[in-house]
Design a protein around this motif. Structure first.
Motif, PDB file in Angstrom:
ATOM      1  N   ASN A   1       0.824  -1.206   0.000  1.00 24.22           N
ATOM      2  CA  ASN A   1       0.000   0.000   0.000  1.00 24.22           C
ATOM      3  C   ASN A   1       0.863   1.262   0.000  1.00 24.22           C
ATOM      4  O   ASN A   1       0.546   2.250  -0.675  1.00 24.22           O
TER       5      ASN A   1
ATOM      6  N   THR B   1      -3.291   3.441  -7.178  1.00 17.84           N
ATOM      7  CA  THR B   1      -4.545   2.838  -6.732  1.00 17.84           C
ATOM      8  C   THR B   1      -5.015   3.488  -5.448  1.00 17.84           C
ATOM      9  O   THR B   1      -4.229   4.124  -4.726  1.00 17.84           O
TER      10      THR B   1
ATOM     11  N   VAL C   1      -4.487  -1.492  -2.069  1.00 16.54           N
ATOM     12  CA  VAL C   1      -4.075  -2.817  -2.517  1.00 16.54           C
ATOM     13  C   VAL C   1      -3.957  -3.693  -1.284  1.00 16.54           C
ATOM     14  O   VAL C   1      -3.531  -3.236  -0.222  1.00 16.54           O
TER      15      VAL C   1
ATOM     16  N   SER D   1      -4.446  -8.259  -4.515  1.00 12.59           N
ATOM     17  CA  SER D   1      -5.531  -7.752  -5.355  1.00 12.59           C
ATOM     18  C   SER D   1      -5.602  -6.238  -5.298  1.00 12.59           C
ATOM     19  O   SER D   1      -5.410  -5.622  -4.245  1.00 12.59           O
ATOM     20  N   THR D   2      -5.885  -5.642  -6.452  1.00  9.12           N
ATOM     21  CA  THR D   2      -6.071  -4.203  -6.535  1.00  9.12           C
ATOM     22  C   THR D   2      -6.718  -3.874  -7.879  1.00  9.12           C
ATOM     23  O   THR D   2      -6.872  -4.747  -8.744  1.00  9.12           O
TER      24      THR D   2
ATOM     25  N   SER E   1       4.355  -4.715  -7.561  1.00  9.46           N
ATOM     26  CA  SER E   1       3.788  -5.739  -6.671  1.00  9.46           C
ATOM     27  C   SER E   1       4.701  -6.950  -6.576  1.00  9.46           C
ATOM     28  O   SER E   1       5.005  -7.438  -5.480  1.00  9.46           O
TER      29      SER E   1
END
Length: 464
Positions: free
Chosen positions: A299, A309, A312, A328-329, A343
């Motif tokens: 994050n 985003t 996440v 997941s995001t 990621s």
């Protein structure tokens, strides 16, 4: 004279407050129904959950969805009363009954005033032991589920969830399909299917009744006997097998093509571990550091540093069998490749170099600190106790949870992460515009990118 506040620094955390989970005595009826009765007298309320060994993972693909659909049809009527009459009886008691079916179990839950527990348990017993499954109710739940499956195909987030399991697990494994079922099986759901599943799995041996609230345990034991004592039968002992990952160690890239999409749903997944795995506590710490908290590495990178985003997350889905580990995001199409790179980079860095001591300490304090907040109401406590029955955990598991979390060392978390994730077969799934995304993913060096068109999706969904 008091010192002025230094507003340039966040305040230091205070000492961890004490919390004692109430004892959970183990008992059972003669028919095998487990009883867990916990007295909690701070409010004149009581929460009860009947948990049944009737989860989706027990079903073959040809019957997928039957567990959830049968649970949804339970309140349609009984041998005594219609669905409308049942709803009126529950409304008269001032309670709302909920039925939830997951991979591992079906749970029937309600919260009521303590002096109405006898009537509430009698209704639960009636619904579970003598459902009539009227045809109109069967038609309704089947139609709703087929409509839901159509919607899932059109929803990028839902499609990503369904495809993530399909790509991570070997064909034929229950976790490779959606928990909601697949269209062909759901279309065949009828009254006979509901009755068959009920006869197979709605049995006292292997089930448990949890009651938490302002009650006398002896009186509740008598009520349980009156409501469920004549119930008979056992279920076949079975559980989802721990699968081998679908593919060789490394990273597989897949894009589910959605032409013109301005946003991508991203899932990075592999096979994790079951709930009873000895690394459970260590993996909780590791995941909190990676993506299980707002201050996690993922994050801080994708949201705070790069602005890719709004958030996440990573998580281990602990089930009876080895559930998935997933990152997941959702990100914009233009930053999808960068989000994948970052990621995977954060995951690789954590496994290669290990967490820092301050990260482990913060994760321990966070998980130990929020644990009491998850136990603020009788229904939350009941929910936690049902997991003891469901996963065969010791009765002191909840009372020792914080001590075991705080006992996880840096080495414990790092070793567990390397054991479970260090040589895993990861699948990177992007639901988005393949024309815009696939060329960039190719440059990440993980081999060719597979593209799933609308016509090549797995047969989960209705054709129209």
């Amino acid at each position: 004279m008091s010192q002025p506040l230094d507003r340039t620094q966040p305040p230091a955390p205070g000492p961890l407050r004490s919390f004692e989970f109430p004892p959970v005595p183990e008992d059972s009826l003669e028919n095998g129904l487990a009883l867990r009765i916990v007295r909690l007298d701070r409010l004149p309320l009581v929460s009860t959950t009947l948990v049944l060994d009737a989860g989706e993972a027990l079903l073959p693909a040809s019957r997928s969805g039957m567990a959830q659909l049968t649970g949804r049809a339970l309140q349609g009527g009984t041998a005594r009363r219609s669905g409308e009459a049942l709803a009126e009886a529950l409304e008269h008691l001032g309670v709302e009954l909920g039925v939830a079916t997951g991979w591992d179990a079906t749970a029937i839950s309600l919260t009521c005033h303590a002096d109405r527990l006898a009537d509430a348990l009698a209704i639960v017993s009636e619904i579970v032991l003598t459902p009539s499954f009227p045809e109109p109710e069967i038609d309704r739940v089947r139609g709703q589920r087929l409509a839901s499956l159509r919607q899932r195909r059109m929803s990028p987030a839902a499609l990503a969830e369904d495809l993530a399991g399909y790509l991570v697990y070997p064909r034929g494994h229950p976790y490779a399909r959606p928990a909601a079922g697949v269209a062909e099986a759901v279309s065949g759901f009828d009254r006979a299917a509901a009755r068959d599943w009920h006869a197979e799995r709605y049995r006292p041996e292997g089930a448990g009744l949890v009651v938490v609230g302002d009650v006398d345990p002896d009186e509740v034991g008598q009520l349980a006997t009156a409501s469920f004592g004549d119930w008979t039968g056992a279920v076949a002992q079975s559980a989802a097998e721990d699968p081998q990952p679908s593919g060789e160690p490394g990273v597989r890239m897949v894009v589910a093509h959605r032409p013109g999409a301005v946003q991508s749903e991203l899932r990075i997944g592999t096979v994790g571990v079951g709930r009873r795995h000895p690394d459970f506590f260590a993996l909780q710490i590791l995941n909190t550091i990676l993506g299980g908290a707002f201050t996690s590495r993922l994050n801080l990178n994708l949201r705070e540093r790069n602005g890719f985003t709004y958030g996440v997350r990573s998580r281990f889905s602990f089930r009876r069998g080895a559930g998935p580990f997933t990152i997941s995001t959702a990100v914009g199409t233009d930053v999808t490749v960068d989000a994948v790179r970052e990621s995977l980079g954060e995951l690789d860095l954590l496994l290669a170099e290990g967490p820092r001591e301050e990260e482990v300490s913060a994760a321990r304090d966070f998980l130990a600190g929020i644990f009491p907040l998850q136990m603020e109401t009788s229904d939350r406590i009941a929910s936690q106790i049902t997991r003891l029955i469901l996963y065969g955990l010791p009765s002191d598991h909840l009372s020792t949870y914080r001590d075991r979390i705080r006992g996880v060392s840096l080495g414990d978390a790092w070793d567990a992460g390397r054991r479970i994730l260090g040589n895993a077969a990861f699948t990177v799934l992007v639901v988005g515009d393949a024309d815009e995304i696939a060329p960039g993913l190719e440059t990440l060096g993980h081999g060719p990118v597979e593209v799933l068109s609308d016509d090549s999706l797995p047969p989960f969904y209705p054709n129209s």
